[in-house]
Design a protein around this motif. Structure first.
Motif, short mmCIF file in Angstrom:
data_model
loop_
_atom_site.label_atom_id
_atom_site.label_comp_id
_atom_site.label_asym_id
_atom_site.label_seq_id
_atom_site.Cartn_x
_atom_site.Cartn_y
_atom_site.Cartn_z
N VAL A 14 -40.28 -0.55 -87.43
CA VAL A 14 -39.83 -1.93 -87.49
C VAL A 14 -39.25 -2.31 -86.14
CG1 VAL A 14 -38.19 -3.51 -88.58
CG2 VAL A 14 -39.34 -1.77 -89.95
N THR A 15 -39.66 -3.43 -85.60
CA THR A 15 -39.14 -3.86 -84.29
C THR A 15 -38.27 -5.11 -84.41
OG1 THR A 15 -41.18 -5.12 -83.90
CG2 THR A 15 -41.09 -2.87 -83.04
N ARG A 16 -38.39 -5.85 -85.48
CA ARG A 16 -37.61 -7.07 -85.67
C ARG A 16 -36.28 -6.73 -86.33
NH1 ARG A 16 -40.75 -11.40 -89.02
NH2 ARG A 16 -40.47 -9.75 -90.57
N SER A 17 -35.21 -7.39 -85.92
CA SER A 17 -33.89 -7.12 -86.48
C SER A 17 -33.89 -7.33 -87.99
CB SER A 17 -32.85 -8.04 -85.84
OG SER A 17 -31.61 -7.94 -86.54
N THR A 18 -33.25 -6.40 -88.70
CA THR A 18 -33.11 -6.50 -90.15
C THR A 18 -31.70 -6.93 -90.56
OG1 THR A 18 -32.56 -4.14 -90.23
CG2 THR A 18 -34.87 -4.74 -90.57
N ALA A 73 -33.31 -0.74 -87.12
CA ALA A 73 -33.42 -2.09 -86.56
C ALA A 73 -32.28 -2.99 -87.01
CB ALA A 73 -34.76 -2.70 -86.97
N ASP A 77 -28.77 -9.12 -82.84
CA ASP A 77 -29.20 -9.59 -81.54
C ASP A 77 -28.76 -11.04 -81.34
OD1 ASP A 77 -30.95 -11.03 -83.16
OD2 ASP A 77 -32.68 -9.76 -82.70
N ASP A 79 -30.37 -13.81 -81.50
CA ASP A 79 -30.86 -14.73 -82.52
C ASP A 79 -30.01 -14.64 -83.79
OD1 ASP A 79 -32.86 -15.68 -80.91
OD2 ASP A 79 -34.41 -14.38 -81.75
N ALA A 80 -29.70 -13.42 -84.20
CA ALA A 80 -28.90 -13.23 -85.40
C ALA A 80 -27.49 -13.77 -85.21
CB ALA A 80 -28.83 -11.75 -85.76
N GLU A 174 -44.92 -9.58 -98.06
CA GLU A 174 -44.26 -8.36 -97.59
C GLU A 174 -43.96 -7.41 -98.74
OE1 GLU A 174 -43.69 -7.09 -94.60
OE2 GLU A 174 -44.84 -8.76 -93.76
#
Length: 445
Positions: A14-18, A73, A77, A79-80, A174
């Motif tokens: 997983v590369t996108r923040s969770t 992840a 970041d 964005d979060a 998903e």
């Protein structure tokens, strides 16, 4: 059977923040705990189910691998943090910007079975870093374990005949990927979902739908096109028009080496017998029969005596066959006191109580059969008790990653160990009892 060509791909992380896969109140609790000083207390949280879904004899642990991917992840970041502006104060935003889980996680091996009060996951860290994981962990384990539990029942009653996961169009896109992974873990042979193939190496399979037949000028044209392109080992869908005629034409076009035919409607048991007689009369003794159409474990069990060679399962599988969640909860069971000692804490609400204290678990096995789930406040067990918790994260470092096939093998071994009653589809109590062993060593059901 349905074709599944191609190499097995590697797992993609997983590369996108969770970090925002959580609830608003996790962040407001964090802000208040940072202000009070309680945020930095060492704590132990436990993920468990107070009971199994009604009528189920056992549950299956699934989602561990996905949870570890997501934990890696779990970072706030820019964005979060931008989303959280106005949700929490500046001091909390600054703390979140540096968030890294630095604690320990223990858990049942993925694919293992579980019972009421099994400490499926134990998370140790500060209150602040551990409480933030609650919603994410519950989301993963409640969904994946529900699908795996249903899949396990289906593969049990299939008695070695392959089950194919084909529920992607019946759930969120998903969730479909996670469901395919969970089903494969619990014994399904293949999935229709290509994203599951890409991310987790789940073997994929598929041939054609009714639309493929209908787009051609005739059923013969459709069969010829499919066989010419995919080979005689393909599976022909034979219930678009007249089943008996389609079977005859399919064998005439593909020859007696046709791989399989698929039935997707009608009385599947009756049709399967008719089709088997027709295939044998035509000399196609090795052509298999695959059935689909809203199957669940009960429908599969009802087809046990029919000449069916494989099952395609969709809607009922990806929705947990009537139980889309396992009822897992994530509760604080111990916290650090003012003297630096870990002390048990517990919720006492009626019907929603919990047992305080750090726990360990083992399965008592006698003569190769499981007889009890033992939950203990001590980490020592008798020779006939197999420890169940394994390290997944140590001091923030993920150490429990393993290939999906290892979890698949673990599941098969765990089910073989269960009493014969686990195979019953009748409603009943958990197939083995859960015993609680106190710090002093006594055991109570």
């Amino acid at each position: 059977m349905l074709s599944h060509r191609g190499p097995r791909p590697t797992v993609r992380p997983v590369t996108r923040s969770t970090a925002l896969l959580t609830d608003h109140y996790e962040l407001t609790m964090l802000q208040a705990a940072l202000a009070s000083g309680a945020a930095h207390r060492r704590c132990i949280f436990e993920l468990f189910a107070r009971r199994l879904p009604e009528g189920r004899r056992y549950g299956v642990v699934a989602g561990t691998g996905r949870a570890l991917e997501g934990l890696a992840a779990f970072r706030f970041d820019d964005d979060a943090l931008g989303v959280l502006d106005g949700v929490v104060d500046d001091a909390t935003l600054a703390w979140l910007a540096d968030y890294r889980f630095a604690g320990d996680v223990w858990g049942y091996g993925e694919g293992e079975v579980y019972f009421p009060d099994s400490p499926v996951l134990v998370v140790e860290g500060t209150f602040a870093e551990a409480v933030l994981l609650e919603t994410f962990l519950l989301s993963v384990f409640n969904h994946d374990s529900a699908v795996a539990s249903a899949a396990s029942r289906m593969t049990l009653v299939a008695e070695g005949r392959p089950c194919i996961e084909m529920g992607s169009r019946r759930t969120h896109e998903e969730a479909a990927v996670a469901a395919a992974r969970a089903a494969y873990l619990a014994g399904f042979a293949t999935s229709s979902n290509l994203a599951a193939r890409q991310r987790y190496g789940v073997p994929s399979a598929g041939t054609s739908a009714h639309a493929f037949t209908l787009v051609h000028d005739s059923e013969d044209d459709a069969f010829r096109a499919q066989v010419a392109s995919l080979g005689t080992g393909t599976t022909l869908l034979v219930d678009t028009y007249d089943v008996a005629e389609a079977v005859r034409r399919g064998i005439e076009i593909a020859g007696t080496g046709l791989g399989a035919v698929r039935l997707d409607s009608g009385d599947l048991g009756v049709l399967a017998r008719d089709v088997r007689r027709e295939l044998d009369a035509l000399g196609a003794h090795d052509t298999r029969i695959v059935v689909t159409s809203d199957l669940d474990e009960y429908a599969i069990a009802a087809l046990a005596a029919a000449p069916v060679d494989g099952y395609g399962v969709g809607t009922r599988l990806v929705t947990g066959s009537g139980h889309p969640t396992c009822g897992f909860v994530y509760k604080l069971v111990a916290r650090e006191d003012d003297d630096g000692r870990l002390v048990p804490v517990a919720k006492r609400s009626p019907q929603k109580g919990s047992v305080g204290g750090r726990k360990w678990a083992a399965r008592r096995v006698v003569g190769g059969r499981a007889v009890a789930e033992v939950v203990s406040h001590a980490d020592t067990f008798a020779e006939d008790e197999r420890p169940l918790l394994r390290p997944l994260v140590r001091a923030g470092e993920i150490v429990g990653t393993e290939p999906l096939d290892v979890a698949r093998e673990r599941h098969a071994a765990a089910v073989r160990e269960l009493p014969v009653a686990a195979r019953s589809m009748a409603r009943g109590e958990p197939v083995i009892p859960t015993e609680h062993r106190t710090a002093r060593g006594s055991v109570a059901p």
